[in-house]
Design an enzyme around this catalytic site. Structure first.
Site, mmCIF file in Angstrom:
data_model
loop_
_atom_site.group_PDB
_atom_site.id
_atom_site.type_symbol
_atom_site.label_atom_id
_atom_site.label_comp_id
_atom_site.label_asym_id
_atom_site.label_seq_id
_atom_site.Cartn_x
_atom_site.Cartn_y
_atom_site.Cartn_z
ATOM 1 N N ASP B 314 0.814 -1.216 0.000
ATOM 2 C CA ASP B 314 0.000 0.000 0.000
ATOM 3 C C ASP B 314 0.849 1.267 0.000
ATOM 4 O O ASP B 314 0.334 2.341 -0.314
ATOM 5 C CB ASP B 314 -0.970 -0.006 1.185
ATOM 6 N N TYR B 398 -10.096 -0.066 1.489
ATOM 7 C CA TYR B 398 -9.672 0.086 2.882
ATOM 8 C C TYR B 398 -9.283 1.518 3.226
ATOM 9 O O TYR B 398 -8.829 2.258 2.371
ATOM 10 C CB TYR B 398 -8.437 -0.772 3.146
#
Lengths: 680, 680
Positions: B314, B398
Site C-alpha cells: 500500500d 480500505y
C-alpha cells in the site's frame, strides 16, 4: 430504605440492620466489623430474576443477604475471625463460620497502632538516635503487610515497618525519597520483635551495625518532590482544554443501572474488588454476567532478606474498594460526570460513606469508522464515543487507575494505568547498580517488581452455557497433495475447544485467540457459533521460582488464561484470604483438586468463567521518579460473528455542525491566533 | 518562493522548476511525470545544518534537489521509467538513471483507462450479458495492481480487473456487497488478455462456464450499505460532544516546524510515505532523526488462483501520500486543528495541491500521573495532553488512520487504525464456510489477510552513534551457590548488545525489550547509558510460505525488529520499486549481501536504523461489515534512564477552574439534566 434490585450494594440501612443482627450474638465481647457487604444472590436465583426482568415478567421476590466479617475478642483476649451470612429479609443468620488460621484484610486503624507502637519502642528510638538525622527531619514509618516467606509462624499477624525520612515539615513531602536503612517487625499484639539494619549494597545482608544517615544522600528538594507546593512553578505552556456537552450526556442512570448507546448494565461496588459490573447486555442481548478485577499481586524481585516479604495482594490484602480515591470534579475526568458513592462500614458496624469512588462519563475516542469512495471523493466518517467507568485506588505509594470502556462497536475495553510513587529501599552512595533494581536518586534504589492483575470474566454470551474455543491462524501445507495451495500463500484458521478446566498460554506467533462461544447459537451468515474474543495484554508471567511462597500464593501468575466452571464461591484466583496465606489456595490448586472428577472438570457447554492474567514486569526507569507517568495496559472483549453487521453502523456521521471544531491558521502558542478560538 | 529549511517539502515553484529543467531533455517525446519530490539532503550535510541551527550558529547554505520519476514514451512507443535528481540551486541534473525492469507506482489515470478498456471489451461484454443482471444494476470494475505469482512475465504491467455490481444508481452505493464471479486481465497496452470465471466454492478453481448472477444473493439494501443516504435514519442517542480551547492550542507552527510542550520537530510529506517526521527533540535534546511508515503489505490468504495475485504494497504500489484524504474540519478531529497541505505533481509536471493531508491537534489523554497521600488524603493529579499528527489514507476499499502521538512524558506513540470496507470475492450460496475466509453477506466471502506495517525508526539518541540493546528479565538461579536468592523471588535484567545487522524476534515470556542506546552517554544516577525503548505491537509475522512470492517480496514480514546501519538510499524494507517486483530486494537480502563484510555489518556505536514490523492477521468478522469499526494497533517509544526524572513532572495539576467539568446528578439521556450542562 430497601433495595430495588438484588444486585444493588447494601444500603446504609441494610448495613446497620446486619450489625444489629450480629452484635447480640457475642455478648459484650469486643467486635471489630471488618466487612459488611452484599452477599450477591446465588447465580441460579439471580439468573431467574434477570430473565424475568428482561423478559418483561414480574421478577420474583428476592432475599437480601449481607456477608459480615468480624474480629471477635473474647473474654480471654483471643481474637477470632468469623464470617456470617445474615438474611436481612428474615433477620436470620444463615451461616456462621470460624475462620481458623485466616487473617482479615489490612486494618488501617491497626496499622496506625503498629506505627505508633514502633516509633515509641525504645530500641527503635535508640537506633534512630544513631542515625544522626538532619535538623528538622522526621522519621516516617510505613507499615506493610508481611508477605509469607517461610521464616515465621503465620498464624498471627506480623507487620513489617519500613523507615523513611521526611526532610521538611510539609505533610505531603515525598518521604519515599529518603529510605532509611532501619527495619522493624511488629507482632500482632504490638510488640516490636526485631529491629535491624537493611542491606546497603547488592551483596550485603541484613545486619546490626548502627550507622548514621548519609547526609550526602539528600537531593535538592524539588528533584524529589511532586507536590506543587514543594516544586518550582509548573510549565505554563499547556493551554486549557475543555469538554462541552451542550445537550447533556448520552447516558441514563437509574439507581445502579446504566443505559447508554444500546448498552445496559449494573454497577456494583464492594470493599475488595471495588467497581464490579453485572448483567451486561447490548441491544438486549446478554453478553456478560459479571466483570471484575479479581486480584492483583505485586511481587518484588529483590532477593535480599527481608525484601522477599514485599509481595502485596492489592485486592486480597488491601482492597480496591476501601482504597478507592474520592474522585474530584474537573480533576480526574473531563466533561459531564456522574459519580457513584460506595458504602462500607466502620469497625463498630456503622455505615460509612465512601464518596465518589466511581465516575461515569463519556469520551471521544477518535474515529469509529470511515470510508472514502475514491470514485466520488465522498467520505463518510463517524466518531467513536466511549462510556468510561473509572475508579482509582491508592495502595500506600502506588496508584492504579481502572477503567471499563464501552464502545459503540459493542466492544468492551478494560484499561489499567499504573502511576504513583515507586517503592524504594536504601542503597549506599557509590554502590554499583544492582542487577535487580534501578538507582533513581542518591541512595535510593527502586527494586524491580511485577504487577500481575487478574480480570475475572463471567460470560453469558447469549445465555449461560458457553464454551471456550482456541483459534489459531496457520499457513496451509505446501507439501501436501491433498491441500490446494499452489502458490504457498494460503492460510487458515484452526479451532479447538477447551474440554477441561485449566491454565493456558498466549501465542502470538500463531495468532492464538481465545473465544467465548455459545455453540448452540450459530450465526446464520457466517455459519459459526456466536462469540466474543479476548484481546489479551501480552505480559510476562510470574518470575518467582515455583517453589517460592510468591509463586505458591499467586498461582494465577503461571498462565495468561484460566478457564473454570462457575462455582458460587470461586471469585478470587489466590483465594479469599490472602493475608499471610501459605499458598495452595489458588486457582491452579482448585483445578487440580477437581481434575480427577470428569463431571466437575468438564467445561464445554457449561457455565464457564475466564480469568485473564496480565500485567507488567516493572523495572523502574528514572523517568518513573519522583512520581510515575502512567503505564497503560489494555484488554479487549470484542464480538466475533455475534451480530449480523457492524454494531456501530447506525452511528450518525460526524459533522462540523455538531462538533464545532476550530480552524487554526495562525502560529499558535496562545498568541496571534486567539481570535479564532471562540469555538463553543 | 524558495524554501526556508532543507527539510521543507518542495514548493509549487520548485516543482515547476524541476519540470522545466527535465522536459527539454526528452525532445518532444511524451512524458508522464510520476513523481517530483524533495530529494532529502544527504545525512552528513543535513546533520551539519541541524547542529548549526540548534547550536545557534548560522547554518550553512543548502542545495535543494528534486527527485523526479518519469515515464518516457519515445519515438518507437517504448515506455521507459527514469529517475533523475535535479539540483534546483544550480539548475543541473546530477543523476539520470534508466530503471530497467522496474515499474512506477499505480497511475490512477492509467487505471481509469484500464477500467474503460476492460468494460469496452467485447468478450467482457459477452460475459456480462450471460450474467443476466437485475434491471437498474451496473457493473463496476475495480482494477488492482498484480501481485507477482510466477504465472506471467513481469517486465510489463498487468492489471487484474475485479467485477462488482452496483444495485442502485447512487454513486456511493457499496458495490463490494455484490462481487461478481467474473475476472479479467489487462495488459500494459490496454488489451484484455484473459477473461474467466472465479471459483465459487472453497474447492473450485477458475473456470470458463458462464452462469447468471444469482439474484438471491441480493441483500436488503440497507444491510449492505454504510452511506447515510442509503441507510435508515441513524441513532439519535449520541449527544453532541465538543472540545473547547478558549486560549487556543498549546502548539506553535512555523512553516513545517512544530513546537509543543518542550517538543520540536519538522513535518515532512511525500507521495509515498505520506507524513514523515524529522529532527525530533525534547527539551532541546536530540531523539530521532526521522520517523516514517516505510511499507505496508496486505497479502491475502485465499490459496485459489487468481487470488494469490492479491497482495498489495500500500505504500510502494499505492502511496500513502498520494492517497491521503482531504481531512475535514469537525469530521476527522475535534478541537482546534491545524491542517497541512501536501504538494504533488500532475502527469504533465505541474504542481498539484493535496489539501489537508495532515492534521495537527491536541487531545486530552486521561491522567498523566497521580498520587494521593494516604496520610493527608491530599491528591495531586495532572491530565495528559497529547499532540496528534494524523493522516488518513484510502486504498481502494480500505482506510488506514496513521497518527503520531507526542506525550508530555517524552514518549511517542504511533497509532494505526484500520477501517473501511473488506475486500470481497464471490461464493455460491449454501456453500460451507471456507477455512480461509468469512462469509459476511449472501454470496460474499471476505478472505483472510494480513496487514504488515513497517515503521522505520532512524534514531539520534543524544547524537547519531547509537547501539541496540536487548534487555530481558530472568529469574535468578535458585540452585547456584554463587547466586544469593534464598527465597527464590529474585529476578534480574540481562542486557546484550546487537553487534551485527539482522532480524530479531520479540519474546514476551522473557520481557524482551529492544532499547536504542547511546553508549557514550551514561546517566549519572542510574549508571546506565541513556536510552529509548521500543514498545512493540505484538503481531503474528507473515504466514505465506518462504518460497512464495509474497514472502520473497515482503522480507520484512519475517521478523518483528530489524536493525541496520544507516544507508543513504535504504528507506524501504521491500525496496523502492515494489510494483510487480520479483523479490530479493528487501531488507533481509540487503543484510545478507553485506553480512560477509565485517565493517559494513557492524552496527554497535554506529548510525543505526530500527525497523519494526507489526500488524494484524485479519480474519474478518461479520462485525467488520459493511464498514469496519477501527482496529487499533499502537507502538511506543519511551525514554529509559534518558532524563533525570519524570519529564512531565512540571505539568500543572488538573483543576476544575481550568477544566470546567460538569456534575451530573440527574438521570440523563438529554432529559431532566439539561440545566446542568452550561459548562463552557
Amino acid at each position: 430504605m430497601s433495595s430495588d434490585h438484588p444486585l444493588d450494594p447494601l444500603t446504609p440501612e441494610e448495613i446497620s440492620r446486619a450489625t444489629e443482627r450480629v452484635r447480640p450474638l457475642f455478648d459484650d465481647w469486643e467486635l471489630n466489623f471488618r466487612v459488611i457487604t452484599l452477599r450477591e444472590p446465588p447465580k441460579a436465583e439471580l439468573v431467574k430474576y434477570l430473565e424475568a426482568e428482561h423478559g418483561g415478567d414480574v421478577p420474583p421476590a428476592f432475599d437480601r443477604c449481607a456477608r459480615v466479617e468480624i474480629l471477635v475478642k473474647d473474654s480471654v483476649e483471643t481474637i477470632d475471625l468469623l464470617e456470617l451470612i445474615v438474611d436481612l429479609n428474615n433477620n436470620s443468620i444463615i451461616k456462621q463460620q470460624h475462620l481458623e488460621g485466616k487473617h482479615s484484610y489490612i486494618d488501617s486503624s491497626y496499622m496506625k497502632e503498629v506505627e505508633e507502637a514502633c516509633i515509641a519502642n525504645s530500641k527503635v528510638q535508640d537506633e534512630i538516635k544513631t542515625l544522626d538525622l538532619p535538623p528538622g527531619a522526621s522519621v516516617i514509618i510505613e507499615p506493610w503487610a508481611y508477605a509469607t516467606d517461610g521464616s515465621n509462624d503465620m498464624s498471627r499477624r506480623i507487620t513489617m515497618c519500613w523507615f523513611y525520612l521526611r526532610l521538611t515539615d510539609h505533610p505531603d513531602a515525598n518521604y519515599y525519597a529518603y529510605p532509611l536503612d532501619l527495619c522493624a517487625e511488629v507482632s500482632e499484639d504490638l510488640e516490636v520483635t526485631k529491629v535491624y539494619r537493611l542491606p546497603s549494597s547488592a551483596n550485603q545482608q541484613i545486619h546490626n551495625e548502627p550507622g548514621p544517615f548519609d547526609r550526602s544522600k539528600i537531593h535538592p528538594t524539588e528533584a524529589s518532590e511532586f507536590h506543587p507546593n514543594l516544586r518550582p512553578s509548573p510549565r505554563t505552556t499547556t493551554k486549557p482544554y475543555q469538554v462541552v456537552q451542550p445537550e447533556g450526556p448520552s447516558f441514563r442512570v437509574d439507581g445502579q443501572k446504566v443505559t447508554w448507546e444500546k448498552w445496559t448494565f449494573r454497577v456494583g461496588f464492594n470493599y475488595r474488588e471495588g467497581l464490579t459490573l453485572h448483567d451486561i447486555r447490548y441491544d438486549g442481548r446478554s453478553l456478560f454476567y459479571r466483570l471484575s478485577l479479581a486480584e492483583m499481586f505485586v511481587p518484588y524481585g529483590d532477593p535480599r532478606a527481608p525484601y522477599p516479604r514485599k509481595g502485596a495482594f492489592d485486592l486480597g490484602n488491601d482492597g480496591a474498594g476501601i482504597n478507592a480515591n474520592n474522585l474530584q470534579l474537573g480533576c480526574d475526568c473531563l466533561g459531564t460526570i456522574k459519580y457513584f458513592d460506595g458504602w462500607h462500614n466502620t469497625s463498630s458496624g456503622l455505615p460509612l460513606r465512601l464518596p465518589n469512588v466511581i465516575c461515569l462519563h463519556e469520551q471521544d475516542d477518535g474515529i469509529l469508522w470511515k470510508h472514502t469512495n475514491f470514485r466520488t471523493g465522498h467520505a463518510v466518517v463517524t466518531r467513536s464515543r466511549i462510556l468510561v467507568l473509572q475508579t482509582i485506588i491508592t495502595v500506600s505509594n502506588y496508584e492504579y487507575i481502572f477503567a471499563f470502556h464501552f464502545g459503540q462497536d459493542a466492544s468492551i475495553n478494560y484499561e489499567v494505568r499504573a502511576t504513583g510513587i515507586l517503592s524504594t529501599v536504601p542503597i549506599a552512595l557509590d554502590e554499583p547498580k544492582p542487577p535487580f533494581g534501578t538507582i533513581v536518586a542518591p541512595g535510593v534504589l527502586a527494586p524491580y517488581h511485577q504487577h500481575l492483575f487478574c480480570l475475572r470474566i463471567d460470560p453469558a454470551i447469549d445465555g449461560h452455557r458457553n464454551s471456550i474455543a482456541i483459534e489459531e491462524s496457520h499457513a496451509m501445507r505446501i507439501d501436501d497433495a491433498n491441500v490446494h495451495n499452489p502458490f504457498g500463500v494460503g492460510y487458515e484458521t484452526r479451532t479447538s475447544y477447551i474440554e477441561r478446566e485449566g491454565g493456558f498460554d498466549l501465542d502470538v506467533t500463531k495468532n492464538r485467540v481465545f473465544k467465548i462461544v455459545n455453540e448452540a447459537n450459530i450465526n446464520p451468515m457466517t455459519q459459526t457459533p456466536v462469540a466474543f474474543k479476548l484481546l489479551p495484554s501480552y505480559s510476562q508471567m510470574l518470575l518467582a521460582h515455583p517453589s517460592s511462597f510468591h509463586a505458591k500464593r499467586s498461582e494465577y501468575g503461571q498462565h495468561a488464561v484460566w478457564v473454570t466452571k462457575y462455582r458460587e464461591d470461586e471469585m478470587f484466583p489466590s483465594g479469599r484470604y490472602t493475608m499471610q496465606s501459605m499458598g495452595g489456595e489458588g486457582i491452579a490448586s482448585a483445578i487440580e483438586k477437581r481434575a480427577g472428577d470428569e463431571k466437575e472438570a468438564r467445561i464445554r457447554n457449561e457455565d464457564v468463567v475466564v480469568w485473564h492474567t496480565f500485567g507488567s514486569t516493572h523495572n523502574p526507569r528514572i523517568e518513573d521518579w519522583p512520581v510515575m507517568p502512567c503505564e497503560k495496559m489494555v484488554i479487549g472483549l470484542k464480538p466475533v460473528n455475534f451480530f449480523g453487521e457492524n454494531p456501530g453502523l447506525d452511528v450518525a456521521p460526524s459533522t462540523q455542525e455538531v462538533n464545532k471544531s476550530v480552524l487554526f491558521d495562525g502560529k499558535g502558542d496562545g498568541g496571534e491566533a486567539c481570535c479564532q478560538t471562540s469555538g463553543a
